[in-house]
Design an enzyme around this catalytic site. Sequence first.
Site, PDB file in Angstrom:
ATOM      1  N   ARG A 148       0.853  -1.184   0.000  1.00  0.00           N
ATOM      2  CA  ARG A 148       0.000   0.000   0.000  1.00  0.00           C
ATOM      3  C   ARG A 148       0.888   1.234   0.000  1.00  0.00           C
ATOM      4  O   ARG A 148       2.026   1.199   0.487  1.00  0.00           O
ATOM      5  CB  ARG A 148      -0.910   0.019   1.228  1.00  0.00           C
ATOM      6  CG  ARG A 148      -1.825  -1.188   1.381  1.00  0.00           C
ATOM      7  CD  ARG A 148      -2.628  -1.100   2.674  1.00  0.00           C
ATOM      8  NE  ARG A 148      -3.539  -2.224   2.849  1.00  0.00           N
ATOM      9  CZ  ARG A 148      -3.239  -3.340   3.494  1.00  0.00           C
ATOM     10  NH1 ARG A 148      -2.022  -3.481   4.033  1.00  0.00           N
ATOM     11  NH2 ARG A 148      -4.123  -4.316   3.617  1.00  0.00           N
ATOM     12  N   LYS A 172      -1.886  -2.182   8.120  1.00  0.00           N
ATOM     13  CA  LYS A 172      -2.978  -1.604   8.900  1.00  0.00           C
ATOM     14  C   LYS A 172      -3.115  -2.313  10.247  1.00  0.00           C
ATOM     15  O   LYS A 172      -2.935  -3.524  10.351  1.00  0.00           O
ATOM     16  CB  LYS A 172      -4.293  -1.736   8.128  1.00  0.00           C
ATOM     17  CG  LYS A 172      -4.355  -0.914   6.854  1.00  0.00           C
ATOM     18  CD  LYS A 172      -5.706  -1.117   6.177  1.00  0.00           C
ATOM     19  CE  LYS A 172      -5.832  -0.263   4.926  1.00  0.00           C
ATOM     20  NZ  LYS A 172      -7.149  -0.466   4.255  1.00  0.00           N
ATOM     21  N   HIS A 248      -2.127   2.222  -6.105  1.00  0.00           N
ATOM     22  CA  HIS A 248      -2.988   1.056  -5.911  1.00  0.00           C
ATOM     23  C   HIS A 248      -3.136   0.251  -7.189  1.00  0.00           C
ATOM     24  O   HIS A 248      -3.385  -0.965  -7.142  1.00  0.00           O
ATOM     25  CB  HIS A 248      -4.357   1.493  -5.378  1.00  0.00           C
ATOM     26  CG  HIS A 248      -4.815   0.671  -4.218  1.00  0.00           C
ATOM     27  ND1 HIS A 248      -4.160   0.644  -3.002  1.00  0.00           N
ATOM     28  CD2 HIS A 248      -5.855  -0.204  -4.085  1.00  0.00           C
ATOM     29  CE1 HIS A 248      -4.781  -0.174  -2.171  1.00  0.00           C
ATOM     30  NE2 HIS A 248      -5.809  -0.712  -2.816  1.00  0.00           N
ATOM     31  N   ARG A 251      -0.535  -2.246  -6.972  1.00  0.00           N
ATOM     32  CA  ARG A 251      -0.908  -3.289  -6.016  1.00  0.00           C
ATOM     33  C   ARG A 251      -1.858  -4.300  -6.681  1.00  0.00           C
ATOM     34  O   ARG A 251      -1.690  -5.509  -6.545  1.00  0.00           O
ATOM     35  CB  ARG A 251      -1.566  -2.642  -4.804  1.00  0.00           C
ATOM     36  CG  ARG A 251      -2.021  -3.606  -3.698  1.00  0.00           C
ATOM     37  CD  ARG A 251      -2.423  -2.787  -2.467  1.00  0.00           C
ATOM     38  NE  ARG A 251      -3.178  -3.543  -1.490  1.00  0.00           N
ATOM     39  CZ  ARG A 251      -2.632  -4.315  -0.549  1.00  0.00           C
ATOM     40  NH1 ARG A 251      -1.321  -4.444  -0.493  1.00  0.00           N
ATOM     41  NH2 ARG A 251      -3.378  -4.947   0.327  1.00  0.00           N
ATOM     42  N   HIS A 274      -3.953  -8.923   3.522  1.00  0.00           N
ATOM     43  CA  HIS A 274      -5.402  -8.926   3.707  1.00  0.00           C
ATOM     44  C   HIS A 274      -5.764  -9.742   4.944  1.00  0.00           C
ATOM     45  O   HIS A 274      -5.251 -10.857   5.135  1.00  0.00           O
ATOM     46  CB  HIS A 274      -6.106  -9.537   2.499  1.00  0.00           C
ATOM     47  CG  HIS A 274      -6.161  -8.636   1.308  1.00  0.00           C
ATOM     48  ND1 HIS A 274      -6.407  -9.102   0.025  1.00  0.00           N
ATOM     49  CD2 HIS A 274      -6.016  -7.291   1.196  1.00  0.00           C
ATOM     50  CE1 HIS A 274      -6.408  -8.081  -0.811  1.00  0.00           C
ATOM     51  NE2 HIS A 274      -6.165  -6.975  -0.135  1.00  0.00           N
ATOM     52  N   TYR A 283      -9.699 -10.923  -6.991  1.00  0.00           N
ATOM     53  CA  TYR A 283      -8.737 -11.070  -8.081  1.00  0.00           C
ATOM     54  C   TYR A 283      -9.018 -12.300  -8.936  1.00  0.00           C
ATOM     55  O   TYR A 283      -8.608 -12.356 -10.091  1.00  0.00           O
ATOM     56  CB  TYR A 283      -7.312 -11.103  -7.530  1.00  0.00           C
ATOM     57  CG  TYR A 283      -6.929  -9.782  -6.896  1.00  0.00           C
ATOM     58  CD1 TYR A 283      -6.701  -8.661  -7.685  1.00  0.00           C
ATOM     59  CD2 TYR A 283      -6.853  -9.641  -5.517  1.00  0.00           C
ATOM     60  CE1 TYR A 283      -6.387  -7.445  -7.113  1.00  0.00           C
ATOM     61  CE2 TYR A 283      -6.540  -8.427  -4.943  1.00  0.00           C
ATOM     62  CZ  TYR A 283      -6.308  -7.331  -5.747  1.00  0.00           C
ATOM     63  OH  TYR A 283      -6.017  -6.114  -5.182  1.00  0.00           O
TER      64      TYR A 283
END
Length: 302
Positions: A148, A172, A248, A251, A274, A283
């Site tokens: 990210r 995150k 992004h 990514r 994730h 995806y």
Amino acid sequence: MTDFAFVRDSFIEFLLRVQNKSEKTARSYQSDIDIYNEWALRAKVDPIHIEYRQLRRFLAEQSAAQYARSTIARRLACLRSFFSYLEQEGIIDGNPALLLQSPKLEKTLPSTLSEDEVERILDAPDMKTDDGLRDSALLELLYASGGRVSEIAGLSLSDLKLDQNIALLRGKGGKDRYVPLHYLAIDKLQNYLTSARPCLVAKSKKGVNASDAVFLSTRGNALSDDAIRRIVKQNALRAGISRPVTPHNFRHSFATDLLNNGADLRSIQELLGHANLSTTQIYTHLSSARLKAIHKQAHPRT
């Protein structure tokens, strides 16, 4: 009557200190809560001790004002979390937002770059300048790691383990992960760190005490998320790509290219950081869409 500003600030502190949310996420939560509070004042209802039906009015007005479904869903999620905190603290007896249904979101496939577009962007920086060497390493790392933009901006020198071919990305909620790096990314990083970064450090007013961030501006300061976005945009334009390109996109391209070349979803999930496999599964849809497009273009009976 409970002071709203006090409990809001306490909730934001809870997000930061206990749930390890980022400053950016906390600001987003505060913004949504303030919008809700402004509505409550106009509607003359208590923003803390509120009923389920009154909250439905808030969402209905959001919809009538033609806010995007994703925005309304985000604000509802924020309120669920806020009232859950109030219930946990004994300020209210129950969470009035639990029964509210989120609006159905349209599923959109992530935007990716073609292999040709990736190559053109990676080749775009001017390798004769310090910032060009920096941009080259930065762009290569974006595509090599799938990180990210905030994770790349937050990289410090100690996070790079180039002798081990890995980098530590700080994700995150304090979820850190090591990602492997291929030799092209390592070569470009080493070139930048040896030849260009010391020159950028020298331009910093802090001198030897300049930021230990990997990627520095021409003034020797750590690159911000927005600065990295501008670098990506500028090099995409230099590569002759007129449509918007963001970090992004790299990514998404990273994940899609891995999947198309045989990587399994669990591995891609770990590489992307994730929390849930369902987030990664989008995806598979993207890969299927690309296969359908190829089939339609190439099959003689289509």
